[in-house]
Design an enzyme around this catalytic site. Structure first.
Site, short mmCIF file in Angstrom:
data_model
loop_
_atom_site.label_atom_id
_atom_site.label_comp_id
_atom_site.label_asym_id
_atom_site.label_seq_id
_atom_site.Cartn_x
_atom_site.Cartn_y
_atom_site.Cartn_z
N HIS A 72 49.66 30.96 50.64
CA HIS A 72 49.81 32.16 51.45
C HIS A 72 49.41 31.87 52.88
O HIS A 72 48.23 31.73 53.19
CB HIS A 72 48.94 33.29 50.87
N HIS A 130 53.75 36.86 54.19
CA HIS A 130 52.60 36.92 53.29
C HIS A 130 52.50 35.64 52.44
O HIS A 130 51.41 35.19 52.11
CB HIS A 130 52.75 38.12 52.35
N GLU A 158 32.22 52.11 36.37
CA GLU A 158 31.98 50.93 35.55
C GLU A 158 32.48 49.66 36.23
O GLU A 158 31.80 48.62 36.20
CB GLU A 158 32.67 51.08 34.19
N HIS A 163 36.36 57.12 22.74
CA HIS A 163 35.02 56.64 23.06
C HIS A 163 34.52 55.59 22.06
O HIS A 163 33.40 55.12 22.19
CB HIS A 163 34.04 57.83 23.08
#
Lengths: 672, 672
Positions: free
Chosen positions: A35, A265, A414, A476
């Site tokens: 890149h 890019h 999380e 869950h």
């Protein structure tokens, strides 16, 4: 972009930046992949940052008080490799740049932690670097509070692109940083308006400065090619008590025919266009050629850093013996000698009192004796503190008002928590652990995988590890997660069966230095099974004979965590019928697999019927049921085949057939 | 909160809202578990929304043009169950409410799609609902553009809490919605300032209104207990062309002793406090008792909806035959009859021309014939369009200016894309597929698991499915991901070996109605192995004999995807030595496991040495190597044991020993 006048206005700066740009072009052309655009676009920012601000010493790459430079848009790895080479990091030779992206080179496609000194973290999966950086800044604050600004007092600088900022983890990271007022964190946003698919506007209209302001950041917007503006912005960022974001308007692949395009890019390998770009830069040198005066200007920055490091060493040497020893122990990650005794004493107490406790609760009991001894622990939870049992009374809350606190309310984040813990662990001096429900490790997967790839010693406290979670239902209840984590290389999964194994699991986790450890803990109460105290850490062998058969051995029951007590009950049923049954507790398949064959053979002897019991899917158990001298006709599994359900836990174990009776029945059937 | 004056000012409204609050209290008390606070806090918003705006018909719960109501903060499930019961959904009886969170009840701890009519999507893992809702709104726009506003013209309403908005996926969702200008999406933010750990301010200082504005949303802030303010805000939201966020200041557990506390978030089961709260509400009724006048007011809303539905049916009946048939086919998910022929023709062509193509490229060739035939497909990619090969020429780009476009630039938002695709699939009328690199399925895990839990027919196009990705290195190379996805229940993973299997895989994926399908595709070119055309879809059996042994069969090689051609080369080496070798292609372990035993036995006959070849971890292969009549001493695996590396793909296969030579050598060793 008027490159001509940029060159004229800042000739030294321009040459230094051009060195990054041309090394990038040459390396990508040699590799025929990579890149090019990002390093060419961000070279000016990197040059100003390194020239005027970054404190680092290439001769002491791991100097604890160095500024950290994190390339969140890691595909622009040639920017980092160029900087490391130019400033004189020994491992980053010119040959390494020539071997960019080749087998065995330190110069991997994306920066890989551990491949070369000066690579602070592995980046590539977008958003991870900026989220790691929050952890680096947290570790710095914690260590500064603990040991003083004379020995810990550095900045964390981050480069991030549109991709990093579109990823969800960036939201968790920036809102956590904003809340924590991490004033020593400075992010450069590469606002080039281009992604792989084309213009950013194809998919996004977000006002990034406003978004960062909403998260409590100090924000500036500048021309990312103007050295004076870049420097002024860094000065202002450092002066503000909030974390700072500097939105830098840049041109991807500056000066190349592919400038400002999605093509820019990627890998720019056309040699004519490469030559034309070099001409625009006023760079009359061959491939990988850096003129001596430019190299010298870059190397001088390292010399400046060496002086800063020497002064720092003087201050460390001047510390009193006690604090200095503690500082050095923290930095080196040395555990206190008395930890072993502390764990043993707790194990003994647990064996003697044999409490019925959820393993998440016994985990808290372990932390209650560990945290006062291991002062480097930095705990936390993603808003499930009372459920994960991760907080102990001595810790205090880490926040902007109390940097001595050792517990972080990570919020309902999380992924951000896991990525921050990676940064904390990589920074050094602090040992992070963090909790959530095991099923929500799904949200943290991107960062948990990187813990494993990097070998970062992060401890994941995953409670509510099965249908034992009960009424909250299938969304869950983890079912496939143990299999997923066991399938992940360099991850040690420990699912302790009782309070004693929990203490052993924590000891293993704390002693591990080269990768993440997962502690899988029950919501529901479990009896203490290890009622005879042994100093030795039995869980460290991964699996061991918990209870030998009384009658002639005809069956071996294997289980982990909450199902080991089910196995013990099944054994009682079977022995009552004269079926000799051995129970093997399997807290960790990875650790067991690492034992010598003779030990594995002793534990899983051939001939007997084998049944494994685990409230999860069978996939990882096939190896131990069918392999290791097992036989298909004599092997069975008691566990889950699909998702769970919403009901009280005892009902679920009954309905899904994970019981002692079902286990015993399966053994009988297999015995024929 | 002056409840007294609220009651007095809006007596009917208050009673209707109190019914939700008291049913919640009663159900949680009966279950002794659950979450009381959210329904008690958001009852006023729900009441105004249902009373004045929601268009729905309890007697025709799946009416395609109904407004969608999505409870992103799914722990407040009793709000939804109360609404469904009160408005008269047949399946949601009072008994169901009494059985809240019990085995077999429709009233699971969190709303589970499919458990009861009126539950639009499974929520519980925070942030998923708001991210699903973007998909619902996209589907509505797409269908309105295709079939006209007379038959598709509805709103999507969402409730979301602090937790939803802290999760990273919410960032991806709201920035996608802002970019797409989804004006028919209205989100109510339950701004109650409380999370499980305590006050939101423990972990977050985000200015949510400002954040939504930065993403291009219309934003209002109101008192969430003032019925007039709520109504006015909804009216204003609907009038604005942007997606709307209404920040509603509410009191969690309103009127209860636990109001405004973290305790109020959870299960409020104290019967005295429950009675006191009912008294505050002026609610003199027993457990689960709803006075007739209140029930009647709620049921009247459904009657209003029934009229709207009848009018809609009239408009559908008045459509011209062609469009009507297409509309009904789209809604019912019926595939066009000519799809089978189209796939067969392509297979035949591929077998005859036998191209060497990456399976991601042959996937595009399949899409080029499928998309013009299956007009319901809505493709997309998380900014890897050219790499995933997901765009075909006929689709056009779906955006605010072109709702007839059938391709979405999802941006660098894997999780947001997956969650939106769940919403699109659940809405119906549209079939979503979306691409990213396989390794970034890590980011999308939370939503991919929900595709499986809900049985949503989402198609995941995961290209670059191994170290064959090459130079980008270990962070971009999946190793454990096939194991992870195979461990996930109700997920069909297809890893086709060549262009023919790719066509079969797409056929399987498109025909699947009850769960997600993963297509694992190579970056690198692969030869066509199925050079003899068969009409039959062989991949649908999961595994099949691709090439029979020539000499007496001594070995069976199993492989998937890019490694099937490695197996074919190994076979050639072995046969040359007189070692008869069968090659079994295993595009899908799930489908193979579902075959009758006699077929599995035919394919994996006993006796021979077995070697599996896959550039991933061994875990899922143990079943087929050691089980199914396999034997440990005669089984081997050629694959990955750790993470990959950065180098050209061919080098990596060579260095990691995934070659025909290594496979043949292993067979020879096992034959002894």
């Amino acid at each position: 972009m008027d490159i001509e006048s940029l060159r004229a206005a800042h000739p030294d700066h321009w040459k230094m930046a051009a060195a990054i740009r041309t090394l990038t072009l040459d390396a990508v052309a040699a590799a025929k992949s990579g890149h090019s655009g990002m390093p060419m676009g961000m070279a000016d920012i990197a040059t100003v940052l390194y020239r005027n601000h970054m404190s680092f010493d290439p001769l002491a790459p791991n100097w604890p008080n160095r500024d950290r430079f994190i390339l969140s848009n890691g595909h622009g790895s040639m920017l980092l490799y160029s900087l490391l080479h130019l400033t004189g990091y020994e491992q980053m030779t010119l040959q390494q740049l020539k071997d960019f992206r080749q087998w065995g080179a330190r110069t991997a496609g994306h920066p890989e932690y551990g491949h070369a000194e000066g690579i602070e973290t592995t980046t590539g999966p977008l958003g991870q670097g900026i989220a790691n950086s929050v952890g680096f800044a947290i570790a710095e604050e914690a260590l500064r509070a603990r040991f003083g600004a004379k020995v810990m007092n550095h900045w964390t600088y981050v480069m991030a692109g549109d991709g990093c900022l579109m990823e969800g983890v960036s939201h968790e990271a920036i809102s956590l940083a904003g809340h924590q007022k991490l004033g020593r964190l400075v992010v450069f946003f590469d606002d080039n308006g281009i992604t792989i698919d084309g213009k950013v506007s194809l998919a996004d209209i977000t006002d990034q400065p406003k978004r960062f302001e909403a998260a409590g950041w100090h924000v500036q917007s500048i021309d990312g090619h103007d050295p004076e503006a870049i420097d002024a912005a860094i000065v202002a960022a450092k002066a503000d008590p909030r974390p700072s974001m500097i939105a830098c308007k840049t041109h991807i692949a500056l000066g190349h025919a592919a400038q400002d395009t999605a093509k820019g890019h990627g890998a720019l390998t056309d040699l004519d266009q490469l030559a034309a770009a070099k001409e625009v830069y006023g760079w009359g040198y061959g491939p990988f050629e850096i003129p001596a005066d430019v190299k010298q200007m870059w190397e001088a920055l390292g010399t400046r850093g060496a002086e800063a490091r020497a002064a720092w060493q003087g201050r460390v040497d001047a510390m009193q013996a006690g604090p200095r020893a503690r500082f050095e122990a923290a930095i080196s990650g040395t555990l206190p000698r008395k930890l072993t005794g502390t764990i043993r004493a707790l194990k003994k107490q647990m064996s003697e009192t044999a409490p019925s406790l959820a393993t998440r609760a016994s985990s808290q009991k372990v932390l209650e004796v560990v945290n006062p001894v291991v002062l480097e622990t930095l705990g936390g939870s993603a808003d499930l503190t009372g459920s994960n049992n991760t907080l102990t009374a001595d810790l205090g809350i880490f926040d902007a008002e109390n940097r001595k606190g050792r517990y972080i309310h990570y919020g309902i984040r999380e992924h951000g928590m896991a990525a921050a813990m990676n940064g904390i662990a990589l920074h050094g001096g602090v040992r992070p652990y963090g909790g959530t429900f095991m099923v929500f490790s799904d949200y943290a997967r991107g960062a948990m995988r990187l813990s494993a790839v990097m070998g970062a010693p992060v401890i994941y406290v995953l409670s509510h590890d099965s249908i034992g979670l009960g009424e909250d239902g299938p969304t869950h209840q983890p079912v496939e997660h143990l299999a997923m984590m066991r399938a992940t290389p360099n991850t040690i999964v420990l699912r302790p069966a009782d309070a004693v194994e929990v203490a052993e699991a924590w000891e293993i986790a704390l002693e591990r230095k080269d990768g993440p450890t997962v502690l899988a803990l029950s919501r529901q109460n479990l009896p203490t099974l290890r009622t005879e105290h042994k100093n030795r850490n039995l869980a460290a062998r991964g699996a061991y004979v918990l209870a030998e058969s009384e009658a002639t051995r005809k069956a071996i029951l294997m289980a982990s965590g909450s199902e080991v007590s089910v196995a013990m009950e099944a054994k009682a049923l079977l022995e009552a019928e004269g079926i000799g049954t051995r129970v093997v507790s399997v807290p960790s398949m990875e650790l067991f697999a690492a034992q010598e064959e003779s030990y594995r053979k002793r534990v899983l002897s051939g001939g007997a019927v084998r049944v494994a019991i685990e409230a999860g899917v069978r996939q990882p158990w096939d190896r131990w049921l069918l392999g290791e001298r097992g036989r298909e006709a004599k092997a069975g599994f008691v566990g889950m085949e699909g998702f769970g359900a919403s009901a009280p836990a005892e009902t679920l174990f009954e309905k899904f057939g994970i019981t002692a009776e079902a286990t015993a029945a399966q053994v009988r059937t297999l015995l024929g």
